[in-house]
Design a protein around this motif. Sequence first.
Motif, PDB file in Angstrom:
ATOM      1  N   THR A 109      54.209  38.225   7.908  1.00 40.33           N
ATOM      2  CA  THR A 109      55.162  39.414   7.664  1.00 40.33           C
ATOM      3  C   THR A 109      53.952  40.416   7.228  1.00 40.33           C
ATOM      4  OG1 THR A 109      56.820  38.225   6.989  1.00 40.33           O
ATOM      5  CG2 THR A 109      56.787  40.290   5.951  1.00 40.33           C
ATOM      6  N   LEU A 110      53.026  40.025   6.288  1.00 44.92           N
ATOM      7  CA  LEU A 110      52.161  40.955   5.660  1.00 44.92           C
ATOM      8  C   LEU A 110      51.086  41.454   6.535  1.00 44.92           C
ATOM      9  CD1 LEU A 110      51.588  39.748   2.010  1.00 44.92           C
ATOM     10  CD2 LEU A 110      52.852  41.608   2.565  1.00 44.92           C
ATOM     11  N   CYS A 111      50.490  40.485   7.332  1.00 38.23           N
ATOM     12  CA  CYS A 111      49.567  41.112   8.268  1.00 38.23           C
ATOM     13  C   CYS A 111      49.921  42.309   9.073  1.00 38.23           C
ATOM     14  CB  CYS A 111      48.910  39.752   9.183  1.00 38.23           C
ATOM     15  SG  CYS A 111      48.240  38.434   7.962  1.00 38.23           S
ATOM     16  N   PRO A 112      50.719  42.321   9.945  1.00 33.40           N
ATOM     17  CA  PRO A 112      51.221  43.679  10.625  1.00 33.40           C
ATOM     18  C   PRO A 112      51.286  44.788   9.888  1.00 33.40           C
ATOM     19  CG  PRO A 112      52.356  41.764  11.373  1.00 33.40           C
ATOM     20  CD  PRO A 112      51.746  41.275  10.009  1.00 33.40           C
ATOM     21  N   ARG A 113      51.936  44.704   8.369  1.00 33.10           N
ATOM     22  CA  ARG A 113      52.073  45.717   7.675  1.00 33.10           C
ATOM     23  C   ARG A 113      50.628  46.265   7.271  1.00 33.10           C
ATOM     24  NH1 ARG A 113      53.668  44.881   1.482  1.00 33.10           N
ATOM     25  NH2 ARG A 113      51.906  46.243   1.120  1.00 33.10           N
ATOM     26  N   PHE A 114      49.685  45.499   7.084  1.00 33.69           N
ATOM     27  CA  PHE A 114      48.337  45.693   6.718  1.00 33.69           C
ATOM     28  C   PHE A 114      47.628  46.292   7.910  1.00 33.69           C
ATOM     29  CE2 PHE A 114      47.902  42.209   3.426  1.00 33.69           C
ATOM     30  CZ  PHE A 114      48.650  42.841   2.577  1.00 33.69           C
ATOM     31  N   GLY A 115      48.106  46.295   9.166  1.00 33.08           N
ATOM     32  CA  GLY A 115      47.479  47.031  10.177  1.00 33.08           C
ATOM     33  C   GLY A 115      46.873  45.917  10.988  1.00 33.08           C
ATOM     34  N   LEU A 116      46.884  44.536  10.934  1.00 32.28           N
ATOM     35  CA  LEU A 116      46.020  43.656  11.637  1.00 32.28           C
ATOM     36  C   LEU A 116      46.824  43.403  13.172  1.00 32.28           C
ATOM     37  CD1 LEU A 116      44.948  43.184   9.212  1.00 32.28           C
ATOM     38  CD2 LEU A 116      44.880  40.605   9.285  1.00 32.28           C
TER      39      LEU A 116
END
Length: 921
Positions: free
Chosen positions: A557-564
């Motif tokens: 969930t978090l990685c796409p939010r961070f832009g990965l």
Amino acid sequence: MNSVKIPRRRAIIDRRALAERIAALAADGGAQANRMGIVDAAKESMAAGRAELEKRLSEKPSAGHESAAGHAFLTDQVIRTLYDHVVTDLYPGGNRSTGERIALVAVGGYGRAEMAPHSDVDIAFVTPGKPTPWCEQVIEAMLYYLWDLGLKVGQSSRSIEDTVRMAKSDVTIRTAMLESRFLWGDQDVYDEGARRFWAEVVKGTEAQFVAEKLEERNARHKRMGDSRYVVEPNVKDGKGGLRDLHALYWIGKYMHRVQSAAQLVDAGLLTTREYRTFRRAESFLLAVRAHLHHITGRPEDRLTFDLQREVARRMNFAERTGKSAVERFMQYYFIQARHVGSLTGVFLAQLDDQAMAQRKARGLLAGFRQKARILSGYRVFGGKIAAPDKDDWFRQDPVRLLEIFQLAEEHGLEIHPDTMRTATRDQKCIDHDVRHDPRANALFLKLLTGRVQAETALRWMNEAGIFGRFVPDFGKVGAQMQFDMYHHYTVDEHTIRAIGLLAQIERGELKGDHPIASELIPQLDSRRALYVATLLHDIAKGRGGDHSVLGAEIALTLCPRFGLSDDETELVSWLVRQHLLMSATAFKRDLADPKTITDFVEQVQGLERLRQLTVLTIVDIRAVGPGVWNGWKRQLIGDLYELTEERLRLGHKRRHRSDIVAMKKDKVRGALGDKADVLDRLSDTFDDAYWIAEPEDIVALNLVHYAAATDMDHDLSIHAEYYPARGATLVTVIASDHPGLFFRIAGAIHLAGGNIIDARIHTTRSGRAVDNFLVQDPLGQPFSEDPQIERLEKSIRDALANRIELVPQLAARPLPRTRAASFDVRPRVFFDNKASGRFTVIEVSARDRPALLNRLARALFEANLMVTSAHITHYGERAVDTFYVTDLTGQKVTAADRLRAIEVALLDAASDQRQAETEAA
């Protein structure tokens, strides 16, 4: 520090009643004759008062200020009563001279009217001039009374002149006098001493005092572990403890003459909100300290594991899903310690700003102001970055709450205290929209992967509460401790330290400690993935499930939010899921067994994953705490990396067993140098398993040792020497192989004071045993002194020659009550017949204690099992011992009833009850 209203004072002590009782005793037969009766009367009053205060604390377990003030009040009343008795009944003076005057002055913590139940009573007897005989008699009588009451008295007896002179030269005395409080006696003497102290000692020395107190604070922090997140904190002297709050008050009082912490607000050093935080943290810490004193019956200020549970219970902390009561209590403790750290930072920065302003105002260029440079709309001046003078700067655009920390990191700046205050105040502006703002996430990722001071900036952001607001999952592990002896820091502090270590390695600053990681980082396809995986590897701790599995889901969930990217996201999720795989394989499996590497390769599946996992494993272990990473772990991780990298690189073309043995022999020949002839003599004595299992330097030592033992026809040969590659002592035993040899050697090493961290058991083709043990002392250090090594060798020799009876000797050794006894560690046994092609792997997890390996090895011997290798791993209070075994015919153990019988025997050997019975016998 602050006047605290103490309710129902007479329920604590009725001074009038005590004074009347003492007067009656003095009148009935004389003060000297009834001295012990007077002492008993005062003792009873003290005991009754303490019992009342303990009862009140149990009813209001967080009322730290009330408890501390109550104990100071009780002590005040007893001392005042005794002083009145001494000058009235023992040494009355009709017309005393001007020199026959004494001021009783409470100093130090007692002077602040803050006392724990068993605090020292710091008291100064101040006289106007050189003490007269009458003064000396009164002081002596008072001290004997206080000692007879069982009080630990820190006392001084000085004239006003001596007090001023000594305070000028000694900062400790100066600090004690800074907190002085008139207690009893002659008020005029106290007033004159106070006047001279401020006029002659303090005036003009403000800057010097602040510098000395800060230096003293830094030295104290270093002694205590230099982190406010150590898991056994010192409530008084540790970083984030009471002494840090006291230092703020001392500095404020010295600089601005404040008489209470509340006046720090008037001095412009704290805001009203910060002062409330100050009082809340202080009250909690005082309460914790009072509970510690009550529980132990002594002045105990260290919140050790064995006390944490009881303090948590007394302070009414309850268990919640995924978190025990003690973990919730310690999390709250660390939140308060964090508040203390934040207050210290803004306080000192504000003080520095005030001092700078004063210097400018007094200087020749008082009217000149150096122009601040502008950086992305922020002012940069004096190494600090500050927001514009707009109260709603962050509210206008909450993404700026990320931007300020990212700029500070990139440019190596501090954040101005006023800006830090405003950011902390406005942290709640970070909401769902900000969390999903691409600009905010880009700034956060840039900060996380920064190359200048990411660790420092992230810690600032964490202490301001912004980190946890922007990444709520990280906020859940904020100040969260793990109730074990392995982890030295809270989860958030451990994570931030790991990120800092990663940055240090990437900058090339730790090549000596971490050569493999330093070499691998430049080869990574995505350094961003590694930093994000380091951030997320423990993010799901305390949720009641497998934190690796839960953390991997959070990463998705978090990685796409961070832009990965999708590939980076998948990699991060895998790293979080498997972040314990490499250490578990390296420390608990036999790397010489081909199946170990095959299974590990099947999990890793690629060089990028291997490189990423290796670096993550290293920083994770290193960030656990001081001394956890060592040469032994470095070697094992390095060996596993190299073996796996070769298998992945060569694939199906990997070298055959015979090729590996031939290569090893060539390396051993080089290591032997002019002794290479022993290789030709003994090459066929050892089978392929030996050549694959042992590193070439140990093989070289073994061959020379074996050749010498053979030439001298020794049935038993023992050799021990310091082995720096593993930070341990290598003990080699060559003997005729027979059942029980392993557990006897293990018992003998324990009797000599050694702990075995690794063991390999070999049998030559001629039937002789060659057993290698890596041994450390109880503090994790090698045996390197000649007497230590001689003791090791003698103990093994005596045990194998039956000159000592191991079982009675081991039982007779006193078992120290270690901190591990504070933990409930249930023994467990696991069998794995798939981890090796030739052996049954048995893993025993149990409470770590001396001679555990000996008892387990004996149980395996009695179960008719042959042990080929043993691997011992310590996780604080828990030890995991792994054995590669076969039955007497050299086969795996597969029968269910046989496995169950072995499990029962091992659980019995590992249990605390078994140990207690053995010792009793």
